[in-house]
Design an enzyme around this catalytic site. Structure first.
Site, PDB file in Angstrom:
ATOM      1  CE1 TYR A 157      -3.713   2.492   0.619  1.00  0.00           C
ATOM      2  CE2 TYR A 157      -2.443   3.253   2.506  1.00  0.00           C
ATOM      3  CZ  TYR A 157      -3.494   3.422   1.623  1.00  0.00           C
ATOM      4  OH  TYR A 157      -4.326   4.507   1.744  1.00  0.00           O
ATOM      5  CG  ASP A 252       5.830   3.400   0.999  1.00  0.00           C
ATOM      6  OD1 ASP A 252       6.165   4.039   2.015  1.00  0.00           O
ATOM      7  OD2 ASP A 252       4.648   3.268   0.624  1.00  0.00           O
ATOM      8  CE  LYS A 280       1.871   4.287   8.388  1.00  0.00           C
ATOM      9  NZ  LYS A 280       0.493   4.216   8.764  1.00  0.00           N
TER      10      LYS A 280
HETATM   11  N1  PMP Z   1       2.884   3.910   2.460  1.00  0.00           N
HETATM   12  C1  PMP Z   1       2.799   2.951   3.392  1.00  0.00           C
HETATM   13  C2  PMP Z   1       3.799   1.825   3.381  1.00  0.00           C
HETATM   14  C3  PMP Z   1       1.803   3.001   4.367  1.00  0.00           C
HETATM   15  O1  PMP Z   1       1.725   2.017   5.273  1.00  0.00           O
HETATM   16  C4  PMP Z   1       0.893   4.084   4.355  1.00  0.00           C
HETATM   17  C5  PMP Z   1      -0.219   4.205   5.377  1.00  0.00           C
HETATM   18  N2  PMP Z   1      -0.415   3.193   6.234  1.00  0.00           N
HETATM   19  C6  PMP Z   1       1.021   5.060   3.366  1.00  0.00           C
HETATM   20  C7  PMP Z   1       2.032   4.942   2.447  1.00  0.00           C
HETATM   21  C8  PMP Z   1       0.088   6.223   3.310  1.00  0.00           C
HETATM   22  O2  PMP Z   1       0.298   7.072   4.370  1.00  0.00           O
HETATM   23  P1  PMP Z   1      -0.830   8.086   4.879  1.00  0.00           P
HETATM   24  O3  PMP Z   1      -1.912   7.252   5.481  1.00  0.00           O
HETATM   25  O4  PMP Z   1      -0.109   8.958   5.851  1.00  0.00           O
HETATM   26  O5  PMP Z   1      -1.299   8.845   3.677  1.00  0.00           O
END
Ligand code: PMP
Length: 441
Positions: A157, A252, A280
């Site tokens: 994701y 990511d 995060k």
């Molecule tokens: N990349 C990864 C690996 C994630 O786990 C997440 C959210 N859990 C995101 C991107 C998106 O981040 P956000 O919810 O802050 O938009």
């Protein structure tokens, strides 16, 4: 901490009338009663629990029940909730104004600390969410290579930008819209997917399309289909394949950055990506995320270069000091050893409890992240994750909630342990899980 230390007994079935009333009220104004889909309990059933306080490793619902928290706001709360040093830093910064829309030294302080932890990277751009970070990185990769396509992995994701909502993990799975309506087919077509942990599939895709692939995006430890570590050689192969075809490798590390170790998984695995997404933990629980890379790529971003990307609240002083204070704690000697040890203790303990009771359970842990799957065999990709017993997870989730343990409300999500957790929390969790597993159908 006075009466707020009450925790429900490990055998109680908790009634939550105020939570139910909060949710009913929220349904009248918030879409689906929530502001992010996974909070709606769609994957586990039942009524979402409303929260009014979180402190250290615990979270309290509006009915006054405390739970040991393994969600940690989905990763940011690595020091636990409301750490006094972070609260003090945020209070002090807030008194000086919430957002300036102009540069401030807090941004550079946090930038320098993050870059010092990520060798090979010399520039950073702060944004406000992981979604923005991944979306911006794709734009930069396309601009830098003059190519349009990207490869991602099924069950990874990368936020909810159009290009990334293709075979996505996390809430996108549990809500059954891996390809969301509203995503323009031409945009989705530029995203190709391969199975996680399958470098040969990437190699074959690249052999056919390599000269049009701008970037390969990967969660180096996949945290949106449970927790799936990369198999030995997988990330190394991606590095080689990208180099061979002139594509950029993007890690990511929104979830894994400063969560699995100082810096992120790239520091532990030794494979260096071209660009990295962060989020995060780097915002310490406030809205901040970032993307980083070498100057040769990052200086193509506006205003140094032509690739446009901007943000009203980007680098706002409150999020910057929250991130800075959080990372200063993470930087301390032994921080990740202790966190990793505690998380491993939980994973091993849960696995053993399950085995003792004949329940097929897979557990994984990497640094402060953990995953469980009710499955006979280890999970190595999205198909395995989908084939796990999610109904059993839902039952387990509710049994644990009633015992005072706050787990992710979906078997596709990772668990997060914080430095505020102790062995006593972990051991109580294992005990409660043993009793919950005896009750599983
Ligand atoms: N990349 C990864 C690996 C994630 O786990 C997440 C959210 N859990 C995101 C991107 C998106 O981040 P956000 O919810 O802050 O938009």
């Amino acid at each position: 901490m006075t009466e707020s230390t009450r925790e429900p007994s490990t055998t109680s079935t908790t009634s939550r009338p105020r939570s139910e009333a909060s949710h009913r009220r929220a349904l009248g104004s918030l879409v689906g009663g929530v502001n992010s889909p996974v909070r709606a309990f769609g994957a586990v059933g039942g009524i979402p629990v409303s929260v009014d306080r979180a402190e250290g490793p615990r979270i309290r619902d509006v009915d006054g029940n405390w739970y040991v928290d393994y969600v940690g706001s989905w990763g940011p709360a690595i020091l636990g909730h409301a750490h006094p040093d972070v609260v003090a830093a945020v209070r002090a910064a807030a008194g000086d104004g919430f957002t300036f829309g102009a540069p401030c030294d807090h941004e550079t302080d946090l930038a320098e600390l993050i870059l010092s932890a990520l060798p090979g990277n010399d520039r950073i751009r702060f944004v406000s969410s992981g979604t923005e970070s991944c979306m911006s990185v794709i734009r930069l990769a396309r601009a830098a290579t003059g190519r349009e396509r990207v490869i991602k992995f099924a069950g990874n994701y990368h936020g909810h930008s159009d290009a990334m909502l293709v075979e996505a993990g996390s809430g996108a799975v549990t809500h059954g819209v891996p390809n969301s309506p509203g995503v323009v087919p031409d945009v989705a077509r530029a995203t190709m997917t391969c199975p996680f942990n399958d470098a040969d599939s990437v190699r074959r895709t690249m052999e056919r399309n390599g000269d049009s692939v701008a970037a390969v995006l990967v969660e180096p430890v996949a945290g949106n289909m449970g927790l799936v570590p990369p198999e030995p050689g997988f990330l190394e192969s991606l590095r080689e394949i990208c180099d061979e075809h002139g594509s950029l490798l993007v890690f990511d590390e929104v979830m894994t950055g400063f969560r699995v170790g100082w810096g992120g998984h790239q520091r532990t695995c030794g494979v260096l990506p071209d660009l990295t997404c962060l989020g995060k933990v780097v915002g310490g629980g406030l809205p901040a995320a970032a993307y980083v890379g070498p100057a040769s790529l990052m200086d193509q971003v506006s205003p140094a270069g032509p690739v446009y990307q901007a943000g009203t609240l980007s680098g706002n002083p409150i999020a910057m000091v929250a991130g800075l204070e959080t990372l200063r704690h993470c930087e301390r000697e032994g921080f990740y050893e202790r966190l990793g040890g505690l998380t491993r203790r939980l994973a091993v303990g849960l696995r053993k409890s399950a085995m003792d009771r004949g329940v097929p359970l897979q557990t994984t842990s990497v640094g402060g992240m953990m995953g469980i799957a009710f499955s006979e065999r280890p999970i190595r990709d999205f198909d395995d994750a989908r084939n796990a017993d999610h109904e059993r997870y839902a039952e387990f989730f509710h049994a644990m909630l009633d015992r005072g343990f706050w787990l992710p409300p979906s078997g596709y999500e990772a668990w997060f342990v914080s430095s505020a957790h102790g062995e006593d929390h972990v051991d109580r969790t294992i005990e409660a899980a043993a009793s919950a597993m005896e009750d599983l159908s």
